[in-house]
Motif scaffolding. Structure first.
Motif, short mmCIF file in Angstrom:
data_model
loop_
_atom_site.label_atom_id
_atom_site.label_comp_id
_atom_site.label_asym_id
_atom_site.label_seq_id
_atom_site.Cartn_x
_atom_site.Cartn_y
_atom_site.Cartn_z
N VAL A 180 0.85 -1.18 0.00
CA VAL A 180 0.00 0.00 0.00
C VAL A 180 0.90 1.24 0.00
O VAL A 180 1.65 1.46 0.96
N ALA A 181 0.82 2.03 -1.06
CA ALA A 181 1.61 3.25 -1.17
C ALA A 181 0.77 4.46 -0.77
O ALA A 181 -0.46 4.43 -0.87
N PRO A 182 1.42 5.55 -0.33
CA PRO A 182 0.68 6.71 0.19
C PRO A 182 -0.19 7.42 -0.85
O PRO A 182 -1.05 8.22 -0.46
N ASP A 183 0.03 7.17 -2.14
CA ASP A 183 -0.75 7.85 -3.17
C ASP A 183 -1.86 6.97 -3.73
O ASP A 183 -2.47 7.31 -4.75
N MET A 184 -2.17 5.87 -3.08
CA MET A 184 -3.16 4.93 -3.60
C MET A 184 -4.57 5.23 -3.11
O MET A 184 -4.76 5.88 -2.08
N LYS A 185 -5.54 4.71 -3.85
CA LYS A 185 -6.93 4.70 -3.41
C LYS A 185 -7.18 3.34 -2.78
O LYS A 185 -7.02 2.30 -3.43
N VAL A 186 -7.53 3.34 -1.50
CA VAL A 186 -7.61 2.11 -0.71
C VAL A 186 -9.00 1.98 -0.09
O VAL A 186 -9.51 2.94 0.51
N GLY A 187 -9.60 0.82 -0.22
CA GLY A 187 -10.85 0.52 0.44
C GLY A 187 -10.61 -0.28 1.70
O GLY A 187 -9.89 -1.29 1.66
N GLU A 188 -11.15 0.16 2.81
CA GLU A 188 -11.08 -0.61 4.06
C GLU A 188 -12.45 -1.22 4.31
O GLU A 188 -13.43 -0.50 4.51
N TYR A 189 -12.51 -2.54 4.31
CA TYR A 189 -13.78 -3.23 4.49
C TYR A 189 -14.16 -3.23 5.97
O TYR A 189 -13.35 -3.56 6.83
N LEU B 123 -2.46 7.81 4.02
CA LEU B 123 -2.98 8.22 2.71
C LEU B 123 -3.42 9.68 2.71
O LEU B 123 -4.01 10.14 1.73
N GLY B 124 -3.15 10.39 3.79
CA GLY B 124 -3.71 11.72 3.97
C GLY B 124 -3.19 12.80 3.05
O GLY B 124 -3.74 13.90 3.01
N GLY B 125 -2.13 12.51 2.29
CA GLY B 125 -1.61 13.49 1.36
C GLY B 125 -2.19 13.31 -0.03
O GLY B 125 -3.17 13.93 -0.41
N GLU B 126 -1.60 12.38 -0.78
CA GLU B 126 -2.01 12.15 -2.17
C GLU B 126 -3.05 11.04 -2.32
O GLU B 126 -3.68 10.91 -3.37
#
Length: 281
Positions: A68-77, A92-95
């Protein structure tokens, strides 16, 4: 559901103690690349009450293994109480972008009041997470998997499912929920799973999710059968002190300590598998 799980488990390949796909950087190299962003997330003051569990849940190492990179779109189930949400929110709070993925309210044994509560949780996710992290609410969004907004399909880099697969098995909605998450992932996007692990020799009855534990080979075969390629496993969340054979299941272990057994108080949290899968075309 479990009959299907056990049938598909026969398709599973042997699970190595740790494995990385050659197309990916190693978890260690990935962690080094993003060490500053992760350190900022892990050590943020909003996590002061969470930090005691880091030694058992290894969020930095787990997210590095999931690449998981800081610029990704991530879904937390099933974000729940927000323990992982706060880590991901700051990381993920930056990009990047964190999206709460709430289970389909009509997919499980939920009464009308519970269904309304699930929908309310999704509606309030951004504001609640902003309050607990100190970050702008615009950084976050959420929806239930029966109401995926237009334009969201195929846009997620990662989806993570943390200690929830056993509930999906118990509720008989794992098929539909995993398929919905697969639809959200980009081509080649990846699904990361952390799950309480039953011994390989555990009976199917014990490892059907009702005790909180699942067998690792079963999980790998099951997720593969739903359109994923197995990328690898990590032992970062393993706990050999957990015998995973308790009459009341994983909830006898910390932090629940349901039966208040003195011999379990210092055993750490459950033994957990940490698995990574890639969406197949």
């Amino acid at each position: 559901m479990m009959r299907y799980l056990l049938a598909t488990a026969a398709l599973a390949f042997a699970v190595p103690a740790a494995a990385d796909n050659h197309e990916l950087p190693s978890a260690e190299a990935f962690a080094a690349t993003h060490a500053e962003a992760m350190s900022g997330a892990i050590n943020h003051p909003s996590r002061a009450d969470d930090r005691a569990r880091d030694q058992y849940r290894h969020p930095a190492e787990t997210l590095a293994f999931f690449r998981v990179a800081p610029d990704m779109k991530v879904g937390e189930y099933a974000p729940g109480g927000g323990w992982y949400t706060r880590v991901l929110g700051h990381y993920l709070g930056g990009e990047g972008k964190l999206v709460g993925l709430y289970f389909d309210p009509a997919s499980g044994p939920f009464n009308d009041e519970t269904q309304q509560g699930i929908r309310a949780g999704a509606t309030g996710f951004a504001a609640k997470t902003a309050e607990s992290t100190g970050l702008p609410a615009a950084n976050f969004s959420a929806f239930t998997l029966d109401a995926v907004p237009e334009g969201e399909a195929g846009t997620f880099d990662r989806v993570v499912v943390i200690r929830m697969l056993h509930n999906m098995m118990r509720w008989n909605n794992a098929d539909s929920e995993i398929k919905a998450m697969r639809g959200l992932l980009k081509p080649g996007g990846m699904l990361g799973i952390v799950q309480h692990r039953a011994p390989a020799e555990a009976t199917a009855e014990y490892a059907d999710g009702s005790k909180g534990y699942l067998r690792q080979d079963d999980v790998v075969g099951y997720i593969e059968a739903l359109g994923f390629e197995f990328v690898g496993s990590s032992e970062v969340n393993a706990n050999p002190a957990d015998s995973a054979d308790y009459p009341e299941g994983v909830w006898e272990m910390p932090p629940s300590l349901r039966t208040k057994r003195d011999d379990l108080k210092d055993k750490g949290e459950s033994d957990r598998m940490t698995l990574l899968f890639r969406k197949r075309d």
